[in-house]
Design an enzyme around this catalytic site. Sequence first.
Site, PDB file in Angstrom:
ATOM      1  N   ASP A 199       3.915   3.346  -1.819  1.00 12.88           N
ATOM      2  CA  ASP A 199       3.282   3.617  -1.067  1.00 12.88           C
ATOM      3  C   ASP A 199       3.223   2.387   0.281  1.00 12.88           C
ATOM      4  OD1 ASP A 199       1.756   1.598  -1.888  1.00 12.88           O
ATOM      5  OD2 ASP A 199      -0.162   2.887  -2.298  1.00 12.88           O
ATOM      6  N   GLU A 258      -3.195  -2.132  -0.294  1.00 12.54           N
ATOM      7  CA  GLU A 258      -2.835  -0.648  -0.241  1.00 12.54           C
ATOM      8  C   GLU A 258      -2.911  -0.293   1.246  1.00 12.54           C
ATOM      9  OE1 GLU A 258      -1.720   0.512  -2.644  1.00 12.54           O
ATOM     10  OE2 GLU A 258      -2.901   0.742  -4.416  1.00 12.54           O
TER      11      GLU A 258
END
Length: 260
Positions: free
Chosen positions: A136, A143
């Site tokens: 990702d 993140e």
Amino acid sequence: MEVIIKPDIDAASNEAARIFAAQLKRKPTSVLGLATGATPLGLYHILTTMYARSEIDFSLVTTFNLDEYVSLSASHPQSYASYMRENLFAKINVALENIHIPDGTARDIPAICTAYEETIDRAGGIDLQLLGLGSDCHIGFNEPGSSLTSRTRIKSLNEQTVKDNERYFEGAGPIPRHVITMGIGTIMEARHCLIIASGQHKARAVAAMVEGPVTADAPASMLQMHQHCTLIIDEPAAAQLKRLDYYRWVYENKPAWQKV
Ligand code: F6R
């Protein structure tokens, strides 16, 4: 960002080991930032072999790991402390007191995060920071959506990362959803970042990191702003890059004075 394309992960690991060895030779007291996960396993194996052959020495080195799971003690088999012990530290001569990994069991997490940053500063900053790339596009466990100037702190893993890492936890209880991770701002202060990515499942993240816009949506894209970042990828991970031929040409025609 310098992009180096190698046929496979073994060749990529060899190239990364060469950069590590050159760093240690240039500065035996180097401060190394280290990563866990599947990607650096080949590199760590080569480094331990080089150490066994007396080709490199870690006696004066200081290390800082990128991250650790919240709630896992250093002795938990799935902790990153265990991973580092098994794959690197137990096989080289790094001094125990020079190894730093965030304490996942700390009661006061913000306090140990601040202390981690201060310890990095006191050590003189990180000379060479090894990174892996999340599918990702995370680096460390920053993140998508992470602040691009973040410092060491607690983060919640997203669904994709939990799915990617679940395989390591088979039969060892549920994967923790929280981690302590160096921030993107912390990583950006390393004097040299070395990121390795391998496999087709990383191709989209590699393209976003190297050729996409700099955005918190793809945290690794911030490395485009880094003063000295080397990316080593294998052919499958390079598959979605637009300027592939250019990167190859630049690498093959690098002036001798620029070679590590
Ligand atoms: C690990 C870390 C992560 C991993 C990334 C890729 O310390 O910070 O960012 O580097 O999740 O993991 P692998 O190499 O398992 O694909």
